[in-house]
Design an enzyme around this catalytic site. Sequence first.
Site, PDB file in Angstrom:
ATOM      1  N   LEU A  66      30.979   7.963  15.123  1.00 60.39           N
ATOM      2  CA  LEU A  66      32.085   8.730  16.835  1.00 60.39           C
ATOM      3  C   LEU A  66      32.001   9.931  16.656  1.00 60.39           C
ATOM      4  O   LEU A  66      31.921   9.988  18.225  1.00 60.39           O
ATOM      5  CB  LEU A  66      33.602   7.959  16.390  1.00 60.39           C
ATOM      6  CG  LEU A  66      33.608   6.376  16.130  1.00 60.39           C
ATOM      7  CD1 LEU A  66      35.535   5.815  15.972  1.00 60.39           C
ATOM      8  CD2 LEU A  66      33.627   6.314  18.375  1.00 60.39           C
ATOM      9  N   ASP A 121      35.035  23.609   5.959  1.00 58.41           N
ATOM     10  CA  ASP A 121      35.990  23.183   5.587  1.00 58.41           C
ATOM     11  C   ASP A 121      38.056  22.347   5.820  1.00 58.41           C
ATOM     12  O   ASP A 121      38.137  23.564   6.047  1.00 58.41           O
ATOM     13  CB  ASP A 121      36.078  22.788   4.322  1.00 58.41           C
ATOM     14  CG  ASP A 121      36.810  22.004   2.771  1.00 58.41           C
ATOM     15  OD1 ASP A 121      36.876  20.976   3.535  1.00 58.41           O
ATOM     16  OD2 ASP A 121      36.620  21.968   2.032  1.00 58.41           O
ATOM     17  N   ILE A 122      37.583  21.532   6.708  1.00 62.82           N
ATOM     18  CA  ILE A 122      38.801  20.933   7.642  1.00 62.82           C
ATOM     19  C   ILE A 122      40.284  20.673   6.791  1.00 62.82           C
ATOM     20  O   ILE A 122      41.192  20.694   6.329  1.00 62.82           O
ATOM     21  CB  ILE A 122      38.652  19.503   8.436  1.00 62.82           C
ATOM     22  CG1 ILE A 122      38.406  18.321   7.289  1.00 62.82           C
ATOM     23  CG2 ILE A 122      37.788  19.335   9.247  1.00 62.82           C
ATOM     24  CD1 ILE A 122      38.635  16.811   8.454  1.00 62.82           C
ATOM     25  N   TYR A 143      44.144   5.224   3.043  1.00 57.65           N
ATOM     26  CA  TYR A 143      43.959   4.733   4.496  1.00 57.65           C
ATOM     27  C   TYR A 143      45.275   4.908   5.731  1.00 57.65           C
ATOM     28  O   TYR A 143      45.184   5.594   6.535  1.00 57.65           O
ATOM     29  CB  TYR A 143      42.575   4.258   4.430  1.00 57.65           C
ATOM     30  CG  TYR A 143      41.610   4.740   6.446  1.00 57.65           C
ATOM     31  CD1 TYR A 143      40.918   5.943   6.679  1.00 57.65           C
ATOM     32  CD2 TYR A 143      42.642   4.111   7.295  1.00 57.65           C
ATOM     33  CE1 TYR A 143      40.457   5.619   7.798  1.00 57.65           C
ATOM     34  CE2 TYR A 143      41.431   3.598   8.422  1.00 57.65           C
ATOM     35  CZ  TYR A 143      40.476   4.845   8.295  1.00 57.65           C
ATOM     36  OH  TYR A 143      40.172   4.621   9.829  1.00 57.65           O
ATOM     37  N   LYS A 155      46.368   7.365   8.130  1.00 58.35           N
ATOM     38  CA  LYS A 155      46.477   7.094   9.791  1.00 58.35           C
ATOM     39  C   LYS A 155      48.505   7.036   9.927  1.00 58.35           C
ATOM     40  O   LYS A 155      48.153   6.943  11.631  1.00 58.35           O
ATOM     41  CB  LYS A 155      45.350   6.036   9.899  1.00 58.35           C
ATOM     42  CG  LYS A 155      44.293   6.463   9.887  1.00 58.35           C
ATOM     43  CD  LYS A 155      43.808   7.571  10.064  1.00 58.35           C
ATOM     44  CE  LYS A 155      42.122   7.381  10.176  1.00 58.35           C
ATOM     45  NZ  LYS A 155      41.347   9.247  10.526  1.00 58.35           N
TER      46      LYS A 155
END
Length: 294
Positions: A18, A63-64, A161, A165
């Site tokens: 994406l 690096d996030i 996850y 989210k």
Amino acid sequence: MGILNNRVVIITGAGGGLGAAHAKVFAAEGACVVVNDINEAAASAVVDEITQAGGKAVVNTSDITNYDDSANAVKQAIDAFGDLHAVLNNAGINRDRMFASMSEADWDAIMSVHLKGHFCITSHAVHYWRGLSKEGREVDARIINTTSGAGLQGSVGQSNYAAAKAGIAALTLNQAVELARYGVTANAIAPAARTGMTTAVEEMATRMAKPEDGSFDYWAPENVSSLLAWLAAEDSKAITGRIFEAEGGRISIADGWRTTEGVDKGARWEPAEVGSAIDQLLAKEVPAQKVYGS
């Protein structure tokens, strides 16, 4: 050229999937794109494709999950293109396990990349925008986060996850309210598209395969990118605090938790009485969507 002419955007995880689709669509609409990915070769390939098509893009490997290193993405955007208008937090990983089998490492990896990853670069961007606002300069900035249907309604085998989210959706609501004073909007997207993460399972890969007859490619990631490009544009200035869903040619808004009318006794409920109150509440509720996989 397009709706994003000279808008400077950082897109995380843009070396593939994406993120790569977003970067190409944004660049085609005139954006100057900072293609962030820890895989330098993948990010470079995306940048090469953009520049060869006449667009503007640079590679960033920050690096996030590292707060200090994330500052370099914001600095590079400003150094390369003179400003920053949007951060699109897209990067993500999967560590799918049933909850009873999940390790601490499985949990921490997801929280680091998804939830902390949505914080780091955005925090530095917000400091930049707040500084401009305090100098009296007009700011028209965007935060675009990536949540998931898993975070909105749960998903069997993905409790880590889903939790991350869901946290991103709540973070978006807070950002929208807190940052409006600085000229910053915040929205999130729950996308459904063909990527390496969604097609890892053979059944999903078959269902999401590109049609061979040339008909509309329902699961193409670019279908999602169009909504995000608009959210990054100047025309979306009035839109904030929304959670959008996008797949194929369909765009919708996810309706959040809402307080119902409730049952009020006007006094303390005795424990034995609570069951009757719950029965009344359930009789009037609108049931939540089912958890994915249930």
